[in-house]
Design an enzyme around this catalytic site. Structure first.
Site, PDB file in Angstrom:
ATOM      1  N   HIS A 127     -33.516  26.920  59.090  1.00 51.51           N
ATOM      2  CA  HIS A 127     -33.567  27.763  57.878  1.00 51.51           C
ATOM      3  C   HIS A 127     -34.669  27.333  56.907  1.00 51.51           C
ATOM      4  O   HIS A 127     -35.000  28.078  55.986  1.00 51.51           O
ATOM      5  CB  HIS A 127     -32.224  27.743  57.140  1.00 51.51           C
ATOM      6  CG  HIS A 127     -31.098  28.355  57.916  1.00 51.51           C
ATOM      7  ND1 HIS A 127     -31.162  29.638  58.413  1.00 51.51           N
ATOM      8  CD2 HIS A 127     -29.889  27.855  58.302  1.00 51.51           C
ATOM      9  CE1 HIS A 127     -30.028  29.900  59.066  1.00 51.51           C
ATOM     10  NE2 HIS A 127     -29.248  28.828  59.014  1.00 51.51           N
ATOM     11  N   HIS A 166     -26.705  31.634  63.509  1.00 52.31           N
ATOM     12  CA  HIS A 166     -27.467  32.149  62.370  1.00 52.31           C
ATOM     13  C   HIS A 166     -28.921  32.388  62.768  1.00 52.31           C
ATOM     14  O   HIS A 166     -29.469  31.640  63.584  1.00 52.31           O
ATOM     15  CB  HIS A 166     -27.433  31.136  61.216  1.00 52.31           C
ATOM     16  CG  HIS A 166     -26.052  30.757  60.784  1.00 52.31           C
ATOM     17  ND1 HIS A 166     -25.423  29.607  61.223  1.00 52.31           N
ATOM     18  CD2 HIS A 166     -25.182  31.396  59.965  1.00 52.31           C
ATOM     19  CE1 HIS A 166     -24.206  29.552  60.667  1.00 52.31           C
ATOM     20  NE2 HIS A 166     -24.040  30.616  59.915  1.00 52.31           N
ATOM     21  N   ASP A 247     -22.910  26.892  66.969  1.00 49.97           N
ATOM     22  CA  ASP A 247     -21.952  27.559  66.088  1.00 49.97           C
ATOM     23  C   ASP A 247     -21.671  29.009  66.484  1.00 49.97           C
ATOM     24  O   ASP A 247     -20.931  29.708  65.786  1.00 49.97           O
ATOM     25  CB  ASP A 247     -22.407  27.462  64.617  1.00 49.97           C
ATOM     26  CG  ASP A 247     -23.890  27.714  64.428  1.00 49.97           C
ATOM     27  OD1 ASP A 247     -24.558  28.135  65.390  1.00 49.97           O
ATOM     28  OD2 ASP A 247     -24.383  27.489  63.293  1.00 49.97           O
TER      29      ASP A 247
HETATM   30 ZN   LIG Z   1     -26.070  27.958  62.369  1.00 48.76          ZN
END
Ligand SMILES: [Zn+2]
Length: 309
Positions: A127, A166, A247
């Protein structure tokens, strides 16, 4: 040749707070999962050099992080960089070990001392962009490693594959104008950070494969078999970097995808097969997310087992 596992205890010192999901127990769980897999060797991760991290990050950004880091270890003072990203005493060393592990792994793979590698380090990186810490991430290890491979080993084409639940907005932002780096991500949508739509294609080098909440093995495998892996083959990378987040696992508390351990073994085997035929098997994998400790241990073990072949 062996699969290297890179780790350093400094990665345990980054402390975003006792109730934060991205805690030091994560790497302990990963190491417990992978430590007895035959064909592996665990080595200490060096720190990235300033020159290495500046390949993907702005000097002002790094100076600001270093200035903000709390000085002393007891006291548990923390600096919030955003609502869920913190700097504690030890955070700088921890994140330097993550980027350093990835660069060292690349050196080992290119000089023929390792078959491939997995960096069991934290905090994660995908990120973070050139100038911003976010989503638990300080330095973008995959981005630093890709640029290091290009500079130190004369590689022109690098692929970064990201199966964290993500979207790796930071990695995409760093490379969206760089056709020499292919970025492919499968991720849940909608979900943090809100990027990763199929029409975000950069310079034709970004491929986003969003999956709806509740998607599992079948949808994941069909996205990669139908789109991600053929694009990887077409690109013909000289090195494959994996942003390995676990995840998207069924048990993970942060996402609603339903992958199982075998899916991580499957995607890893598929990636290794393409790397084997196109670029001497050069795969360097970096731990990103994964927040259920049992799932993290078993899924990372399935991943590393597949790396060992
Ligand atoms: Zn993640």
């Amino acid at each position: 040749m062996k699969t290297l596992i890179l780790h350093h205890d400094d990665c345990l010192r980054h402390d975003p707070g006792r109730r934060h999901v991205e805690g030091p127990a994560r790497v302990t769980a990963v190491l417990n999962g992978v430590k007895n897999i035959s064909g592996t060797e665990i080595l200490p991760a060096p720190r990235a050099t300033l020159e290495q991290l500046l390949l993907a990050h702005a000097p002002e950004y790094w100076e600001r992080l270093a200035e903000l880091e709390p000085a002393r270890e007891p006291g548990n003072e923390r600096v919030a960089l955003d609502p869920d990203t913190f700097l504690s005493a030890g955070s700088i060393d921890a994140t330097l070990r993550g980027s350093g592990a990835a660069c060292f792994a690349i050196d080992q793979v290119f000089c023929g001392k390792a078959k491939n590698a997995f960096c069991a380090t934290r905090p994660p990186g995908h990120h973070a962009d050139a100038t911003t810490a976010m989503g638990f991430c300080l330095l973008n290890h995959a981005a630093v490693a890709a640029r290091h491979a290009q500079l130190a080993h004369g590689v022109s084409r690098v692929a970064i594959l990201d199966f964290d639940v993500h979207h790796g907005n930071g990695t995409q932002a760093i490379f969206e104008a760089s056709p020499d780096v292919l970025y492919i991500s499968s991720h849940q949508m909608p979900l943090y950070p809100g990027t990763g739509y199929p029409d975000e294609t950069g310079a034709g080098n970004i491929l986003n494969l969003p999956l709806p909440p509740g998607a599992g093995s079948a949808e994941f495998r069909s996205a990669w078999s139908g789109y991600g892996l053929p694009e990887l083959e077409r690109f013909g990378p000289e090195l494959v970097i994996v942003s390995a987040g676990f995840d998207a696992h069924l048990l993970d508390p942060l996402g609603q995808l339903e992958l199982q351990d075998e899916d991580y073994g499957w995607i890893t085997t598929e990636i290794c097969a393409i790397a084997e035929s196109g670029c001497g098997g050069r795969v360097v994998s970096i731990l990103e997310g994964g927040y259920d400790l049992d799932a993290l241990a078993s899924a990372s073990a399935a991943h590393v087992r597949a790396l060992t072949g």
